[in-house]
Structures are given as C-alpha cells and as structure tokens.
Design a protein around this motif. Structure first.
Motif, PDB file in Angstrom:
ATOM      1  N   GLY A 156      95.121  57.002 -59.509  1.00 22.72           N
ATOM      2  CA  GLY A 156      96.290  57.180 -59.142  1.00 22.72           C
ATOM      3  C   GLY A 156      96.031  57.813 -57.649  1.00 22.72           C
ATOM      4  N   ILE A 157      97.092  57.875 -56.853  1.00 20.29           N
ATOM      5  CA  ILE A 157      97.189  58.415 -55.476  1.00 20.29           C
ATOM      6  C   ILE A 157      97.927  59.927 -55.301  1.00 20.29           C
ATOM      7  CG2 ILE A 157      97.805  58.134 -53.092  1.00 20.29           C
ATOM      8  CD1 ILE A 157      96.171  55.871 -54.122  1.00 20.29           C
ATOM      9  N   THR A 158      97.116  60.862 -54.928  1.00 19.47           N
ATOM     10  CA  THR A 158      97.645  62.159 -55.001  1.00 19.47           C
ATOM     11  C   THR A 158      97.998  62.731 -53.716  1.00 19.47           C
ATOM     12  OG1 THR A 158      95.606  63.124 -54.268  1.00 19.47           O
ATOM     13  CG2 THR A 158      95.901  62.902 -56.706  1.00 19.47           C
ATOM     14  N   THR A 159      98.413  63.857 -53.597  1.00 16.91           N
ATOM     15  CA  THR A 159      99.054  64.392 -52.318  1.00 16.91           C
ATOM     16  C   THR A 159      97.971  64.373 -51.137  1.00 16.91           C
ATOM     17  OG1 THR A 159      98.776  66.455 -52.914  1.00 16.91           O
ATOM     18  CG2 THR A 159     100.724  65.653 -53.205  1.00 16.91           C
ATOM     19  N   ASN A 160      96.854  64.472 -51.746  1.00 22.15           N
ATOM     20  CA  ASN A 160      95.545  64.825 -50.867  1.00 22.15           C
ATOM     21  C   ASN A 160      94.611  63.625 -50.546  1.00 22.15           C
ATOM     22  OD1 ASN A 160      96.309  67.619 -50.318  1.00 22.15           O
ATOM     23  ND2 ASN A 160      95.384  67.968 -52.328  1.00 22.15           N
ATOM     24  N   GLY A 161      94.697  62.517 -51.682  1.00 22.03           N
ATOM     25  CA  GLY A 161      93.766  61.343 -51.526  1.00 22.03           C
ATOM     26  C   GLY A 161      93.835  60.351 -52.727  1.00 22.03           C
ATOM     27  N   ILE A 162      92.642  59.945 -53.222  1.00 24.80           N
ATOM     28  CA  ILE A 162      92.621  59.062 -54.346  1.00 24.80           C
ATOM     29  C   ILE A 162      91.800  59.572 -55.339  1.00 24.80           C
ATOM     30  CG2 ILE A 162      91.693  56.849 -54.980  1.00 24.80           C
ATOM     31  CD1 ILE A 162      92.073  55.811 -52.191  1.00 24.80           C
ATOM     32  N   GLN A 163      92.562  59.478 -56.483  1.00 21.07           N
ATOM     33  CA  GLN A 163      91.996  60.119 -57.629  1.00 21.07           C
ATOM     34  C   GLN A 163      91.211  58.894 -58.476  1.00 21.07           C
ATOM     35  OE1 GLN A 163      91.868  63.610 -59.020  1.00 21.07           O
ATOM     36  NE2 GLN A 163      90.394  62.353 -60.585  1.00 21.07           N
ATOM     37  N   THR A 164      89.976  58.832 -58.855  1.00 19.57           N
ATOM     38  CA  THR A 164      89.672  58.003 -59.687  1.00 19.57           C
ATOM     39  C   THR A 164      89.340  58.552 -61.307  1.00 19.57           C
ATOM     40  OG1 THR A 164      87.113  58.657 -59.154  1.00 19.57           O
ATOM     41  CG2 THR A 164      88.279  57.136 -57.704  1.00 19.57           C
ATOM     42  N   LYS A 165      88.520  57.868 -61.827  1.00 20.81           N
ATOM     43  CA  LYS A 165      88.336  58.110 -63.187  1.00 20.81           C
ATOM     44  C   LYS A 165      87.274  59.581 -62.917  1.00 20.81           C
ATOM     45  CE  LYS A 165      86.565  56.608 -67.601  1.00 20.81           C
ATOM     46  NZ  LYS A 165      85.818  55.305 -68.477  1.00 20.81           N
ATOM     47  N   GLU A 166      86.644  59.580 -62.014  1.00 21.48           N
ATOM     48  CA  GLU A 166      85.431  60.382 -62.105  1.00 21.48           C
ATOM     49  C   GLU A 166      85.625  61.778 -61.012  1.00 21.48           C
ATOM     50  OE1 GLU A 166      82.505  60.237 -63.768  1.00 21.48           O
ATOM     51  OE2 GLU A 166      83.360  58.373 -64.686  1.00 21.48           O
ATOM     52  N   GLN A 167      86.573  61.612 -60.062  1.00 25.08           N
ATOM     53  CA  GLN A 167      86.871  62.489 -59.182  1.00 25.08           C
ATOM     54  C   GLN A 167      88.058  62.324 -58.119  1.00 25.08           C
ATOM     55  OE1 GLN A 167      82.738  62.149 -57.216  1.00 25.08           O
ATOM     56  NE2 GLN A 167      84.227  63.080 -55.593  1.00 25.08           N
ATOM     57  N   GLU A 168      88.500  63.471 -57.454  1.00 21.52           N
ATOM     58  CA  GLU A 168      89.539  63.035 -56.216  1.00 21.52           C
ATOM     59  C   GLU A 168      88.539  63.080 -55.075  1.00 21.52           C
ATOM     60  OE1 GLU A 168      93.872  64.930 -54.723  1.00 21.52           O
ATOM     61  OE2 GLU A 168      92.122  66.188 -55.488  1.00 21.52           O
ATOM     62  N   TYR A 169      89.104  61.876 -54.140  1.00 22.17           N
ATOM     63  CA  TYR A 169      88.632  61.831 -52.949  1.00 22.17           C
ATOM     64  C   TYR A 169      89.448  62.421 -51.989  1.00 22.17           C
ATOM     65  CZ  TYR A 169      84.750  59.204 -55.055  1.00 22.17           C
ATOM     66  OH  TYR A 169      83.768  58.835 -56.070  1.00 22.17           O
ATOM     67  N   PRO A 170      89.460  63.471 -51.191  1.00 26.15           N
ATOM     68  CA  PRO A 170      90.449  63.919 -50.156  1.00 26.15           C
ATOM     69  C   PRO A 170      90.467  63.040 -48.887  1.00 26.15           C
ATOM     70  CG  PRO A 170      89.073  65.751 -51.130  1.00 26.15           C
ATOM     71  CD  PRO A 170      88.207  64.517 -51.512  1.00 26.15           C
ATOM     72  N   LEU A 171      91.444  62.630 -48.472  1.00 25.45           N
ATOM     73  CA  LEU A 171      91.489  61.816 -47.503  1.00 25.45           C
ATOM     74  C   LEU A 171      92.578  62.228 -46.415  1.00 25.45           C
ATOM     75  CD1 LEU A 171      91.198  58.364 -49.474  1.00 25.45           C
ATOM     76  CD2 LEU A 171      89.370  59.447 -48.211  1.00 25.45           C
ATOM     77  N   ASP A 172      92.493  61.687 -45.211  1.00 23.49           N
ATOM     78  CA  ASP A 172      93.387  61.851 -44.087  1.00 23.49           C
ATOM     79  C   ASP A 172      94.212  60.749 -43.906  1.00 23.49           C
ATOM     80  OD1 ASP A 172      92.444  64.546 -43.418  1.00 23.49           O
ATOM     81  OD2 ASP A 172      90.780  63.648 -42.795  1.00 23.49           O
ATOM     82  N   ILE A 173      93.527  59.548 -44.282  1.00 23.88           N
ATOM     83  CA  ILE A 173      94.167  58.247 -44.101  1.00 23.88           C
ATOM     84  C   ILE A 173      93.875  57.280 -45.279  1.00 23.88           C
ATOM     85  CG2 ILE A 173      94.286  56.097 -42.419  1.00 23.88           C
ATOM     86  CD1 ILE A 173      93.578  57.857 -39.875  1.00 23.88           C
ATOM     87  N   ILE A 174      94.656  56.590 -45.663  1.00 23.02           N
ATOM     88  CA  ILE A 174      94.207  55.516 -46.748  1.00 23.02           C
ATOM     89  C   ILE A 174      94.774  54.066 -45.977  1.00 23.02           C
ATOM     90  CG2 ILE A 174      94.804  54.443 -48.906  1.00 23.02           C
ATOM     91  CD1 ILE A 174      95.508  57.177 -50.152  1.00 23.02           C
ATOM     92  N   ILE A 175      93.756  53.257 -46.053  1.00 26.07           N
ATOM     93  CA  ILE A 175      93.935  51.766 -45.674  1.00 26.07           C
ATOM     94  C   ILE A 175      94.058  50.703 -46.868  1.00 26.07           C
ATOM     95  CG2 ILE A 175      93.254  50.034 -44.163  1.00 26.07           C
ATOM     96  CD1 ILE A 175      93.836  52.471 -42.600  1.00 26.07           C
ATOM     97  N   PHE A 176      95.181  50.042 -47.078  1.00 27.16           N
ATOM     98  CA  PHE A 176      95.137  49.068 -48.245  1.00 27.16           C
ATOM     99  C   PHE A 176      94.783  47.893 -47.554  1.00 27.16           C
ATOM    100  CE2 PHE A 176      98.347  52.715 -49.174  1.00 27.16           C
ATOM    101  CZ  PHE A 176      97.792  52.770 -50.413  1.00 27.16           C
ATOM    102  N   ALA A 177      93.680  47.335 -47.879  1.00 23.84           N
ATOM    103  CA  ALA A 177      93.216  46.108 -47.555  1.00 23.84           C
ATOM    104  C   ALA A 177      93.236  45.365 -49.001  1.00 23.84           C
ATOM    105  CB  ALA A 177      91.741  46.058 -47.020  1.00 23.84           C
ATOM    106  N   THR A 178      94.408  45.218 -49.472  1.00 19.30           N
ATOM    107  CA  THR A 178      94.860  44.661 -50.629  1.00 19.30           C
ATOM    108  C   THR A 178      95.175  43.373 -50.761  1.00 19.30           C
ATOM    109  OG1 THR A 178      96.610  46.142 -50.820  1.00 19.30           O
ATOM    110  CG2 THR A 178      94.753  46.889 -51.892  1.00 19.30           C
TER     111      THR A 178
END
Length: 537
Positions: A352-374
């Motif tokens: 999922g996406i959190t307030t601070n970044g991207i949460q994977t199965k292993e950990q949360e990655y704190p981010l300032d910008i998310i680019i959806f190249a989807t």
C-alpha cells in the motif's frame, strides 16, 4: 443551438491534425475536439523527464507533403517531447487547421440518431453538435492507468503519472523519489531523475530488455541529406512492414551462423534504435531464435552492472520484443550509482501507499515524490471512456465488455456503428509500426471513403458482422502463430484488472495491411453495407 458539421473528429494529435486537413481539403465541414489546451495528443501531456520518440525523428513526422517535410529540421536522432510538440504545432499552423479545432473540450458522448442518420455529440462543456461522420483520433496510449494501491489517497508528498505530467518543472533536487514501473516511460525517466534526486527507489515488477538509443545531435550535413532522400525514404516506408525505411529482414536468427549472427547483433547494438528489432525475420515467431537474441541482451545487462546481485534482478526472461521494445539512454548504468536502489516487487510486493511513502511486504520506503510509470489502458481504454452508442442504442461498452471478444473490421469500423471510423483502431497495425506512417494510411483511406460516399450518394456505411468476425479471426490467427500471445503485456490488456485478454494488433505488417485496405476499397468497399440517399427525379 445544435451545430451541424459533415464530420466530427476526436483528438488533435497526429491523427486529428491530418484528418482535419484532409477533410477540409476535400470540401467537408469539420469540427475537431481536443481535451487538452492545444494540439499534440499524447505529446501534450506525457511531458515526463526523458520522454522522447522511439522512431528516428526524420521518419516520426508527416510524410504526405514534401514541402512540409523540408520546412522542418529535427535537432536530434530521437526527438524529445518538447521538440515533437513544437513540430506538431508547426504542422498544424502550416496546414492551417487550428481554426477548425476546439481545445479544452472533452467529448462525453456520441449517439447515432437513426431518424436523421447523424451522430449527436455532447461535450463536457454541455455543448451539442451533430455530424454525418464520427472519426476517432484518440490514439492507442492516451488513457493513463494507476493500479488501485491501498491508501493511495493518503500520501502527503507529491505524486505524478508519467502520462499526465504537469506543464511545470518538477524539482527532484534533494528529494527521495520512488518510481513504480519500468516500462518505456520508467526506463526513459529514471536516469534523468537520478541526475538530481537525493535517492531514487525503482519499484520493478518485471525487468525489461532495452536497446541503447544512441541518441545524438544532427549535423547540418545530415539534416540536408535527410531532406534530399525524402522520396527514396518514403518509397521504402510505404512498402515496409514497420512503416520505417528499413528493408524487410530476410535472415533467420537460428539459421545464421554464430559468427555472422554475432556480428549483426553487435553492429545493431552499436547503431542503436530499432535496427536490432528489424535485423532478423523470426525474432517473434521462433522460440530458439528469440532466446538467442534474449541472451545476447541479458549478457549486455550483466556487463553493464557492477554488482552481480543487482544484475540478477534486472535480467528479463519473457520473449524479447513481445512487450513494447524499449530504447534507453544509460538506463542500466544508472543502477551502478549508490543513490539508486532497486526494489524487486516479485520478492516484496507493494502492500500500500502510506502518508510517508510506499509500504512493501518487507518495509516502508519514505519518499518525497512518487512517480507512477504504470502505463496506459491501451488500445480500447480511451474509446470506452466516451459513451458511444450505435444502432438501436448499442453501446460500445457493451459491444466490447469484459468477457466478450473485441471485434472490428480492419481496425477502421464497427458493425452496428454506421459512419464511424477509427484511426489506428484495435486490430490495425497501430503501435507495432511507425505510428505516423500508419496514421497517414488510415486518414487517406477514410478520406477516400467519404469522397466515395459523397460521389455515389451513400447515406451510411457500416461493416457487416460477418466481415468483422472474419477480420478479427484473421488477426487472432496471425497473432497465435507468434510469441506475442505468450507474454502478458499491455498489448494484451493484462496490465488492467478485469480487462479482456485480447491481442488487438494486426501483425501481418503495414505493407500487407495497406494492400488489404486498398483491395477493400477497390472492390466497392467489400465487407461494408451501404444505405443510399433517395435521389429525387
């Protein structure tokens, strides 16, 4: 008051510009609608860093007019988004078509009115229009798609989709940037973002093959040579499967001796661009041939990456060229930089996406910008956003609803939808050719068809269900004899949840397709049913 035009065109990219010009030249009244603020189509909105064409610039333009061709000079082998957009504005001005276009206007619905044999068109502004002919120039890649990530609305930083980039500069300096997706837009944008970002996290589901673009600036002598070779280049483009001035390949990968094969591959690698894709005739039809090319490219990746453990995550194993072929500039080299991290979503999927970044199965990655190249809801997505209804209220959404096979006639027309034409529609060569070449062929065929109808007092033209079914079966049969249908890709709609898995591209080559379309028109539009106007004595 409802305004009437002979034809309404939807979209003002390559298709809309040329279609508008041809219709006006032939004496038809036309109104062209574009939801963006100006001409350009996808090139007006896909402004992401590194965006550029993947056909050589001097062939990624209109070729119907020598005068128009020679008035424009490309600066680089593969033009960037800004230069392509400038070119399309130049072409629209030279052809004097903007006065027939209405911008910032989205077509919401188009309904066939049987009693008057016209299309009734409603825009998002609430305006209403009628037209005898409805022509779609919406393009194959114009509806962006973002997976339904849990919590996506909660992210407190900046977020962008590569296909809907803002018309302002996005500043990556000192920012932690996450890029989801490694298709063409991801591969193009990641090296550029990495130049200034503090940290870059690439969230990769499927590793990709890519070939170096070898992009560079042109010399004046080269520009002059391109212009001098207009006629010879166009002659080959009109008779080649790809719509590019590249002769049809004759060699088989697997049947070519190893030493000679490696020489051809190395030469193609050094020259860059689409040369490798067109070096052999069985890359997408023979598994052994495909594997030889695939392993050649995997070895190039291994040689480019300093860390073997990272290289292992970047090695693709699908059939090469059965996803969109990607041209890159320093893509794999980017992973040698310490501030660029690869996240393998096959090992740790996004939860999922959190307030601070991207949460994977292993950990949360704190981010300032998310680019959806989807990517995009390709081939049918933009058409299905419009409420198009044909005879007896038949909606296009129902005709193409999930679970039903998408069927068209030549990718140009639809049974049940009179006087409706699609430029580079589903089951035409479209995205597996040089698209401007494919667009010119469609526009000219449609224009000739409308002139035929006018000259022969034809009220409506509509594909028969039998012709539609036969063409769709032909397209599928050709595809089933290739490796394309064995790979999940946006070609098959597999990137969109719930979408029918149809392969919607004619793979017989633009040269053969052009001949088929010509035969249809020469045989008084074989496969179409006519209604005639009553001619008073």
């Amino acid at each position: 008051m409802t305004q009437y035009f002979d034809a309404v065109v939807i979209g003002a990219g390559f298709s809309g510009i040329y279609m508008t010009y041809k219709l006006r030249k032939e004496g038809f009244s036309v109104k062209t609608f574009e939801k963006a603020a100006g001409v350009g189509g996808v090139w007006n909105v896909a402004r992401y860093p590194g965006a550029r064409c993947d056909s050589d610039s001097f062939y990624y333009n209109f070729m119907f007019s020598e005068d128009l061709y020679k008035k424009w000079s490309w600066s680089k082998r593969f033009a960037g988004q800004d230069e392509i957009l400038s070119y399309l504005n130049f072409a629209a001005d030279e052809l004097d078509v903007k006065k027939y276009m209405q911008f910032n206007t989205e077509v919401k619905s188009a309904v066939w009115v049987e009693e008057h044999a016209v299309w009734h068109i409603t825009t998002g502004n609430g305006e209403e229009f009628t037209a005898t002919y409805l022509i779609s120039g919406v393009g194959c890649l114009s509806t962006s798609s973002i997976p339904n990530f849990k919590g996506i609305e909660n992210f407190q930083g900046e977020s962008y989709h590569t296909g809907e980039w803002p018309n302002t500069t996005v500043d990556f300096r000192d920012k932690r940037v996450g890029v989801i997706g490694t298709g063409s837009s991801g591969v193009q944008s990641i090296p550029v973002i990495a130049e200034s970002a503090k940290e870059v996290y690439v969230f990769q589901r499927t590793p990709q093959y890519s070939v170096p673009a070898r992009n560079r600036s042109f010399t004046k002598e080269e520009v002059d040579q391109f212009k001098d070779e207009f006629h010879s280049a166009r002659s080959v483009m009109l008779t080649s499967p790809s719509g590019l001035p590249i002769p049809k390949p004759t060699k088989s990968v697997v049947e070519t001796p190893e030493e000679e094969r490696n020489e051809i591959l190395e030469m193609a690698w050094e020259k860059g661009g689409m040369i490798l894709n067109n070096a052999f005739n069985d890359i997408t039809t023979d598994e052994k041939s495909n594997e030889l090319i695939s392993e050649f490219l995997r070895n190039k990746i291994r040689a480019n990456i300093n860390k073997p453990e990272v290289a292992a995550h970047l090695l693709p194993y699908y059939y090469y060229a059965t996803k969109r072929p990607i041209l890159d500039t320093n893509y794999h080299d980017t992973y040698n930089q310490e501030h660029v991290m690869l996240v393998n979503l096959q090992q740790e999927p996004i939860e999922g996406i959190t307030t601070n970044g991207i949460q994977t199965k292993e950990q949360e990655y704190p981010l300032d910008i998310i680019i959806f190249a989807t990517g995009y809801d390709a081939m049918t997505g933009t058409l299905l956003k419009i409420d198009i209804r044909g005879r007896e209220g038949l909606s296009l959404r129902n005709k193409w609803k999930s679970g039903k096979k998408v069927e068209t006639y030549l990718g140009l027309g639809l049974a049940g939808f009179p006087n409706f034409f699609m430029i580079t529609g589903p089951q035409s060569p479209s995205v597996l050719t040089n698209v401007p070449t494919a667009i010119e062929q469609h526009v000219e065929w449609i224009s000739d068809c409308l002139k035929y109808m006018r000259d022969h007092h034809v009220k409506t033209i509509e594909p028969t269900e039998g012709a539609e079914r036969e063409w769709s079966m032909k397209c599928q049969e050709i595809a089933d004899n290739t490796l394309f249908t064995k790979t999940a890709s946006w070609y098959t709609g597999s990137n969109i949840d719930g979408k029918s898995q149809d392969f919607l591209i004619y793979l017989g080559g633009l040269d053969n397709y052009r001949q088929i379309c010509n035969e249809v028109s020469q045989q008084d539009y074989r496969g179409y049913a006519f209604e005639f106007n009553k001619i008073e004595a």
